[in-house]
Write a protein that holds these residues in place. Structure first.
Motif, PDB file in Angstrom:
ATOM      1  N   LEU A   5       0.828  -1.217   0.000  1.00  0.00           N
ATOM      2  CA  LEU A   5       0.000   0.000   0.000  1.00  0.00           C
ATOM      3  C   LEU A   5       0.863   1.268   0.000  1.00  0.00           C
ATOM      4  O   LEU A   5       0.369   2.359   0.293  1.00  0.00           O
ATOM      5  N   ASN A   6       2.147   1.108  -0.302  1.00  0.00           N
ATOM      6  CA  ASN A   6       3.092   2.241  -0.357  1.00  0.00           C
ATOM      7  C   ASN A   6       3.256   2.946   0.988  1.00  0.00           C
ATOM      8  O   ASN A   6       3.408   4.161   1.053  1.00  0.00           O
ATOM      9  N   HIS A   7       3.202   2.144   2.055  1.00  0.00           N
ATOM     10  CA  HIS A   7       3.471   2.664   3.400  1.00  0.00           C
ATOM     11  C   HIS A   7       4.562   1.787   4.016  1.00  0.00           C
ATOM     12  O   HIS A   7       4.277   0.965   4.899  1.00  0.00           O
ATOM     13  N   ALA A   8       5.788   1.920   3.503  1.00  0.00           N
ATOM     14  CA  ALA A   8       6.868   1.050   3.982  1.00  0.00           C
ATOM     15  C   ALA A   8       7.284   1.453   5.397  1.00  0.00           C
ATOM     16  O   ALA A   8       7.754   2.571   5.610  1.00  0.00           O
ATOM     17  N   PRO A   9       7.104   0.567   6.383  1.00  0.00           N
ATOM     18  CA  PRO A   9       7.455   0.942   7.757  1.00  0.00           C
ATOM     19  C   PRO A   9       8.967   0.895   7.977  1.00  0.00           C
ATOM     20  O   PRO A   9       9.639   0.049   7.383  1.00  0.00           O
ATOM     21  N   PRO A  10       9.503   1.774   8.826  1.00  0.00           N
ATOM     22  CA  PRO A  10      10.945   1.729   9.126  1.00  0.00           C
ATOM     23  C   PRO A  10      11.260   0.524  10.017  1.00  0.00           C
ATOM     24  O   PRO A  10      10.368   0.006  10.684  1.00  0.00           O
ATOM     25  N   PRO A  11      12.531   0.090  10.034  1.00  0.00           N
ATOM     26  CA  PRO A  11      12.899  -1.114  10.812  1.00  0.00           C
ATOM     27  C   PRO A  11      12.461  -1.029  12.271  1.00  0.00           C
ATOM     28  O   PRO A  11      12.022  -2.030  12.854  1.00  0.00           O
ATOM     29  N   LEU A  17      -4.451   7.688   2.452  1.00  0.00           N
ATOM     30  CA  LEU A  17      -5.181   6.869   1.484  1.00  0.00           C
ATOM     31  C   LEU A  17      -4.671   7.138   0.074  1.00  0.00           C
ATOM     32  O   LEU A  17      -4.493   6.220  -0.733  1.00  0.00           O
ATOM     33  N   SER A  18      -4.376   8.400  -0.216  1.00  0.00           N
ATOM     34  CA  SER A  18      -3.995   8.765  -1.588  1.00  0.00           C
ATOM     35  C   SER A  18      -2.677   8.116  -2.021  1.00  0.00           C
ATOM     36  O   SER A  18      -2.391   8.018  -3.209  1.00  0.00           O
ATOM     37  N   ALA A  19      -1.877   7.635  -1.046  1.00  0.00           N
ATOM     38  CA  ALA A  19      -0.604   6.992  -1.416  1.00  0.00           C
ATOM     39  C   ALA A  19      -0.826   5.586  -1.971  1.00  0.00           C
ATOM     40  O   ALA A  19       0.085   4.969  -2.510  1.00  0.00           O
ATOM     41  N   CYS A  20      -2.027   5.068  -1.825  1.00  0.00           N
ATOM     42  CA  CYS A  20      -2.268   3.656  -2.191  1.00  0.00           C
ATOM     43  C   CYS A  20      -2.623   3.479  -3.661  1.00  0.00           C
ATOM     44  O   CYS A  20      -2.965   2.371  -4.074  1.00  0.00           O
ATOM     45  N   THR A  21      -2.554   4.529  -4.452  1.00  0.00           N
ATOM     46  CA  THR A  21      -3.034   4.416  -5.830  1.00  0.00           C
ATOM     47  C   THR A  21      -2.188   3.489  -6.673  1.00  0.00           C
ATOM     48  O   THR A  21      -2.702   2.718  -7.459  1.00  0.00           O
ATOM     49  N   ARG A  22      -0.856   3.607  -6.558  1.00  0.00           N
ATOM     50  CA  ARG A  22      -0.011   2.800  -7.432  1.00  0.00           C
ATOM     51  C   ARG A  22       0.459   1.591  -6.667  1.00  0.00           C
ATOM     52  O   ARG A  22       1.137   1.704  -5.664  1.00  0.00           O
ATOM     53  N   ALA A  23       0.102   0.411  -7.137  1.00  0.00           N
ATOM     54  CA  ALA A  23       0.632  -0.777  -6.502  1.00  0.00           C
ATOM     55  C   ALA A  23       2.082  -0.907  -6.912  1.00  0.00           C
ATOM     56  O   ALA A  23       2.404  -0.694  -8.088  1.00  0.00           O
ATOM     57  N   PRO A  24       2.983  -1.257  -6.008  1.00  0.00           N
ATOM     58  CA  PRO A  24       4.360  -1.504  -6.417  1.00  0.00           C
ATOM     59  C   PRO A  24       4.376  -2.696  -7.390  1.00  0.00           C
ATOM     60  O   PRO A  24       3.462  -3.510  -7.377  1.00  0.00           O
ATOM     61  N   ALA A  25       5.389  -2.764  -8.199  1.00  0.00           N
ATOM     62  CA  ALA A  25       5.415  -3.786  -9.240  1.00  0.00           C
ATOM     63  C   ALA A  25       5.782  -5.168  -8.715  1.00  0.00           C
ATOM     64  O   ALA A  25       6.105  -6.058  -9.470  1.00  0.00           O
ATOM     65  N   THR A  26       5.752  -5.356  -7.415  1.00  0.00           N
ATOM     66  CA  THR A  26       6.112  -6.662  -6.865  1.00  0.00           C
ATOM     67  C   THR A  26       4.925  -7.604  -6.896  1.00  0.00           C
ATOM     68  O   THR A  26       3.783  -7.185  -6.850  1.00  0.00           O
ATOM     69  N   THR A  27       5.206  -8.867  -6.990  1.00  0.00           N
ATOM     70  CA  THR A  27       4.119  -9.840  -6.890  1.00  0.00           C
ATOM     71  C   THR A  27       4.389 -10.709  -5.687  1.00  0.00           C
ATOM     72  O   THR A  27       5.490 -10.745  -5.156  1.00  0.00           O
ATOM     73  N   THR A  28       3.359 -11.373  -5.253  1.00  0.00           N
ATOM     74  CA  THR A  28       3.499 -12.212  -4.081  1.00  0.00           C
ATOM     75  C   THR A  28       2.579 -13.410  -4.252  1.00  0.00           C
ATOM     76  O   THR A  28       1.775 -13.420  -5.165  1.00  0.00           O
ATOM     77  N   THR A  29       2.708 -14.395  -3.416  1.00  0.00           N
ATOM     78  CA  THR A  29       1.784 -15.533  -3.541  1.00  0.00           C
ATOM     79  C   THR A  29       1.077 -15.779  -2.219  1.00  0.00           C
ATOM     80  O   THR A  29       1.500 -15.310  -1.203  1.00  0.00           O
TER      81      THR A  29
END
Ligand code: GLU
Length: 299
Positions: A261-267, A287-299
């Motif tokens: 969601l483009n909210h990378a938490p610090p360590p 909320l507005s930061a969530c528009t672009r999904a990062p290009a990563t995929t997950t399973t």
């Protein structure tokens, strides 16, 4: 525009057809964080209206998963299976106001029709003006023309429901209330002001708005967050057997969902544990930061 904290009511509405996976966590977390960042309420509604596909065991698993993630809900848990009377009353209003009509068509009658936006067959209107119909199902009389709304994340969305879906089902031939009607009745009855959910439901929203208008119900604000995709570019789903969330991985799953969601938490927020991580998420939520999904995929 957002609701003030006194009036914000959000919700998460999983269907208990299987356990939560990383895709459902993204939707749950986004709606939880948006509600908490507004000091609002976050309701949990188990959408078990589609009885043949739902199970109590899956609902119990979902509750256990949410508790392990620290995504606590407010007030009483709601079960759609206990609210049939409300849905039936709404259907009766739609019938009385001529927004709903009886349909005698079977699945086989429609198998040559083109697929609609949600993968069902587009309804050609066969029973729309018939008065001699023995009802199998009930359909909504969709008005012609585009329905446009402003999604908080996707911007203006325009869909011609009559052309792209047709008169959709309100009450199914197997006796179950259809998702579109149940969700509209529940969101209104529960005073939901803000719906934050995945973009897989974006094309459902205009149908829900048509029902809100016909039933003279308030319309929530909508925000549709990006979907988590698998390595083949497919949406993670129970149908494609996405891996269930393991309660023991709560922190790492929350971190992954926050990053998505483009909210990378610090360590240090990660090291501080689950509740501190969630508190960091609330404090930094946009909320507005969530528009672009990062290009990563997950399973
Ligand atoms: N029950 C739906 C699902 O699990 C979500 C409904 C909604 O958020 O409106 O996909």
């Amino acid at each position: 525009m957002v609701a003030d904290s006194a009036t914000y009511v959000g919700r998460f509405a999983p269907s208990p057809t299987g356990p939560l996976h990383k895709g459902s966590l993204v939707a749950a977390l986004a709606s939880w964080l948006d509600a908490r960042a507004h000091g609002g309420q976050w309701l949990l509604r188990i959408e078990d209206v589609d009885a043949p596909r739902c199970s109590k065991a899956a609902a119990d698993t979902i509750l256990h998963q949410l508790e392990a993630l620290g995504l606590h809900w407010d007030g009483e848990l709601t079960w759609q299976s206990l609210r049939t009377g409300l849905y039936r009353a709404a259907l009766d209003r739609l019938i009385a106001d001529d927004f709903a009509y009886a349909c005698a068509c079977s699945r086989r009658d429609l198998e040559d029709q083109p697929l609609s936006l949600d993968g069902t067959r587009r309804y050609p209107g066969t029973c729309r003006d018939r008065f001699d119909v023995k009802p199998r199902a009930w359909r909504f009389r969709v008005p012609a023309g585009d329905l446009t709304f402003d999604d908080q994340l996707c911007g203006p969305v325009s869909i011609d429901v009559a052309r792209d879906v047709g008169d959709f089902v309100l009450w199914r031939a197997d006796g179950c209330c259809a998702y579109q009607l149940a969700v509209v009745v529940d969101d209104a009855d529960q005073g939901v002001t803000d719906v934050v959910r995945g973009t897989d439901l974006l094309t459902s929203t205009p149908r829900q708005m048509l029902l809100q208008r016909a039933l003279r119900m308030a319309q929530p604000r909508y925000a549709h967050v990006p979907l988590v995709l698998d390595a083949h570019g497919e949406k993670l789903s129970k149908q494609t057997l996405a891996k269930p969330l393991d309660p023991r991985d709560a922190v790492s799953d929350l971190v992954e969902a926050l990053r998505f969601l483009n909210h990378a938490p610090p360590p240090e927020a990660i090291a501080a544990g689950r509740d501190a991580l969630l508190a960091w998420g609330i404090a930094h939520w946009r909320l507005s930061a969530c528009t672009r999904a990062p290009a990563t995929t997950t399973t």
